[in-house]
Scaffold this motif. Structure first.
Motif, short mmCIF file in Angstrom:
data_model
loop_
_atom_site.label_atom_id
_atom_site.label_comp_id
_atom_site.label_asym_id
_atom_site.label_seq_id
_atom_site.Cartn_x
_atom_site.Cartn_y
_atom_site.Cartn_z
N ARG A 31 10.75 -24.55 -16.05
CA ARG A 31 9.38 -24.23 -16.42
C ARG A 31 9.13 -24.50 -17.90
NH1 ARG A 31 9.33 -20.39 -12.34
NH2 ARG A 31 10.75 -19.08 -13.53
N PHE A 32 10.07 -24.08 -18.74
CA PHE A 32 9.86 -24.30 -20.17
C PHE A 32 9.87 -25.79 -20.50
CE2 PHE A 32 11.58 -25.09 -24.44
CZ PHE A 32 10.54 -24.55 -25.18
N LEU A 33 10.80 -26.54 -19.92
CA LEU A 33 10.85 -27.97 -20.20
C LEU A 33 9.57 -28.67 -19.74
CD1 LEU A 33 14.58 -28.72 -19.27
CD2 LEU A 33 13.57 -28.57 -21.56
N CYS A 34 9.04 -28.24 -18.59
CA CYS A 34 7.79 -28.84 -18.10
C CYS A 34 6.64 -28.55 -19.05
CB CYS A 34 7.46 -28.29 -16.71
SG CYS A 34 8.36 -29.06 -15.35
N VAL A 35 6.51 -27.29 -19.47
CA VAL A 35 5.38 -26.95 -20.33
C VAL A 35 5.55 -27.55 -21.72
CG1 VAL A 35 6.17 -24.76 -21.34
CG2 VAL A 35 3.76 -25.07 -20.79
N GLY A 286 11.03 -19.71 -20.72
CA GLY A 286 10.46 -20.05 -19.42
C GLY A 286 9.71 -18.91 -18.77
N GLN A 287 9.82 -17.71 -19.33
CA GLN A 287 9.09 -16.56 -18.81
C GLN A 287 7.70 -16.46 -19.44
OE1 GLN A 287 11.54 -12.97 -19.04
NE2 GLN A 287 13.36 -14.26 -19.10
N ILE A 331 7.85 -23.18 -28.59
CA ILE A 331 8.76 -22.05 -28.82
C ILE A 331 8.01 -20.88 -29.45
CG2 ILE A 331 10.78 -21.29 -30.12
CD1 ILE A 331 11.89 -24.15 -29.83
N ALA A 332 7.16 -21.18 -30.43
CA ALA A 332 6.43 -20.12 -31.14
C ALA A 332 5.51 -19.37 -30.20
CB ALA A 332 5.65 -20.72 -32.30
N LEU A 333 4.84 -20.08 -29.30
CA LEU A 333 3.89 -19.44 -28.39
C LEU A 333 4.58 -18.62 -27.30
CD1 LEU A 333 1.21 -22.25 -27.96
CD2 LEU A 333 1.11 -20.20 -29.40
N ALA A 334 5.89 -18.79 -27.17
CA ALA A 334 6.65 -17.98 -26.21
C ALA A 334 7.26 -16.74 -26.85
CB ALA A 334 7.77 -18.82 -25.58
N SER A 335 6.98 -16.53 -28.13
CA SER A 335 7.59 -15.41 -28.85
C SER A 335 7.00 -14.08 -28.39
CB SER A 335 7.36 -15.58 -30.35
OG SER A 335 5.97 -15.51 -30.66
N ALA A 372 6.85 -17.40 -13.31
CA ALA A 372 7.77 -16.73 -14.23
C ALA A 372 7.71 -15.22 -14.02
CB ALA A 372 7.42 -17.07 -15.67
N ARG A 373 8.87 -14.58 -14.09
CA ARG A 373 8.94 -13.13 -13.96
C ARG A 373 8.51 -12.48 -15.26
NH1 ARG A 373 9.84 -10.09 -9.46
NH2 ARG A 373 11.52 -8.87 -10.37
#
Length: 377
Positions: A31-35, A286-287, A331-335, A372-373
Motif C-alpha cells: 500500500r505504501f509503495l503504491c501511494v 502503509g497504515q 513519509i511526512a504525511l504518514a506521520s 489499512a488497519r
C-alpha cells in the motif's frame, strides 16, 4: 477495502476467545509503495512536457500503480450483501471524506484562481478514486452473482470506452475502466491463490528474478520507444476517456484497452512479487495511505501552479530532486502528528448523522477504504 490481515488458524486448545489476527506486512508495504508511486507520478507530471526522462518515469509508473492499488482494494473487499454497518461505512469512509475534500478544493481554487465552480459531480484531481471505491463496493455484490465476474468486468471496461456519453461525472467512466483490477483482487482471494502459491511468504529467487526482468523489460521498452509514447496519448493509462476522446474511433480500439489491461495485470503481478514480505521501515506508513493519498495534492498544488515544477529544459537533477521530495512528502504525511491533526477530515465519525438501528452496533471499524488497519484509539 477491508482488513489488511490474514487469519491465523484457531488454537486447538479450548477457549471462548476468538482467534486473533496477525498483521501481514506485505499488504502494508504494498500500500505504501503504491501511494508513493502516486505521489511521484503527480510530482513529475509537470516536467513531462519538456523532459523525456520525466515522461519515461511517468509512463513507467502509470502503467500499473493504480491498477495495483485497485487489486489490493478488491483483495480486502467483501461481496456479501451489505448490512447497515457496511452501508454506514460507505458514507463515513468514502462519501463524507469526498464531500469534505471536494469542498476544501473548491475553496482553495476560488482563493488561488478565482474559480467559482461548485460541481460535486466532477471530482477534483485525486478524489476520483474515492468515488471509484464507492462504485466498486456497490457493484461487487451484484457482479459476483454472475458466472465469471472477472470476465464480465473486462467486458464492461472494454465496452464503456465505446460510449462517449459515459464520462468522468462521478468518476463513472474511470471506475468502470479499472473495475477488472478490483474484481481480480477479490477473485484472487476467493481462489485462495495467496495460500496455494504461498504469495504471503518470501518468494523464491527465480520468481523474483522473473518479476524483476518483467519490470526492467517494461522500463527499457519505455526508454527506447519514448517517441511512441509521445505520439499516443498517455491518457490510455487513465481508463477515463472514451476511445473517440482519445482520438481512436476504430472498431478495434477496444483491443487496445484490452492490451493495456493485460499489461497492467502483468506489471502489477511483478510488482507484488518484489514487495518486501517482512516488517520494514515502510510497513507502518502503509497504515496511513488515505492520509497520503488525500493530502499530498495540497502539498503539490502550490508547487505545480507557481511553476516550481515547470521549466523549459528541466535537468535530470531537478527530476531526481522531485522524486526524492515526493518520497519525503509521502513519509511526512504518514506521520502520527499529521494523522492526529487531520483525522476529523480523513476519518470523520458523525454518529449524530445516523438513526439508531436495532442491529448490533459492534465495534467500530478499524479498516480504512484503502484496506489499512487503523490503530486503536
Amino acid at each position: 477495502m477491508t482488513s489488511a490481515t490474514a487469519e491465523v488458524s484457531p488454537s486447538i486448545a479450548p477457549s471462548p476467545a476468538p482467534a486473533r489476527k496477525r498483521r501481514v506486512p506485505l499488504w502494508d508495504n504494498a500500500r505504501f509503495l503504491c501511494v508513493a508511486l502516486v505521489v511521484i507520478g503527480h510530482s513529475v507530471q509537470r516536467l513531462t512536457g519538456q523532459s523525456d526522462h520525466a515522461l519515461m518515469v511517468y509512463v513507467f509508473i502509470y502503467a500499473f500503480h493504480m491498477p495495483a492499488f485497485a487489486i489490493i482494494s478488491g483483495y480486502f473487499s467483501k461481496a456479501s450483501p451489505p448490512g447497515s454497518r457496511q452501508m454506514r461505512k460507505v458514507i463515513t469512509d468514502i462519501l463524507l471524506p469526498y464531500a469534505i475534500m471536494q469542498t476544501i478544493w473548491t475553496v482553495v481554487q476560488y482563493l488561488a484562481e478565482g474559480s467559482t465552480s461548485l460541481n460535486p459531480t466532477t471530482p477534483h484531481w485525486t478524489l476520483w478514486f474515492l468515488l471509484a471505491l464507492a462504485v466498486f463496493r456497490l457493484v461487487l455484490p451484484y457482479l459476483v452473482l454472475l458466472r465469471f465476474p472477472l470476465l464480465w468486468s473486462i467486458v464492461f471496461s472494454v465496452g464503456v470506452g465505446y460510449l462517449s456519453n459515459v464520462d468522468s461525472t462521478f468518476s463513472l467512466s474511470r471506475a468502470i475502466g479499472i473495475l477488472p483490477f478490483f474484481v481480480l483482487g477479490w477473485q484472487v482471494r476467493q481462489w485462495k491463490l495467496a495460500e496455494k502459491w504461498r504469495m504471503l511468504d518470501r518468494q523464491a529467487l527465480w520468481v523474483r528474478l522473473i518479476a524483476a526482468a518483467v519490470l526492467i523489460t517494461w522500463a527499457l521498452s519505455v526508454v527506447f520507444f519514448i517517441g511512441f509514447w509521445k505520439e499516443i496519448s498517455v491518457h490510455w493509462f487513465f481508463y477515463d476517456d472514451s476511445y473517440d476522446g482519445l482520438g481512436q474511433d476504430a472498431w478495434w480500439a477496444g483491443f487496445v484497452r484490452l492490451a493495456f489491461l493485460a499489461l497492467a495485470a502483468i506489471l502489477s503481478a511483478a510488482f507484488f512479487v518484489l514487495v518486501p514480505r517482512s516488517q520494514s521501515w515502510i510497513t507502518g506508513f502503509g497504515q496511513a495511505t488515505m492520509y497520503i493519498y488525500l493530502l499530498h495534492s495540497f502539498v503539490l498544488y502550490p508547487l505545480r501552479e507557481t511553476g516550481v515544477l515547470k521549466g523549459e529544459h528541466p535537468s535530470d537533477w531537478l527530476l531526481a530532486a522531485v522524486i526524492l521530495a515526493a518520497i519525503a512528502i509521502s513519509i511526512a504525511l504518514a506521520s502520527p502528528i499529521i494523522r492526529t491533526v487531520f483525522r476529523p477530515l480523513i476519518e470523520p465519525k458523525p454518529r449524530w448523522l445516523f438513526i439508531e438501528l436495532d442491529d448490533k452496533p459492534g465495534r467500530g471499524s478499524r479498516t480504512d477504504p484503502t484496506g489499512a488497519r487503523r490503530p486503536q484509539r
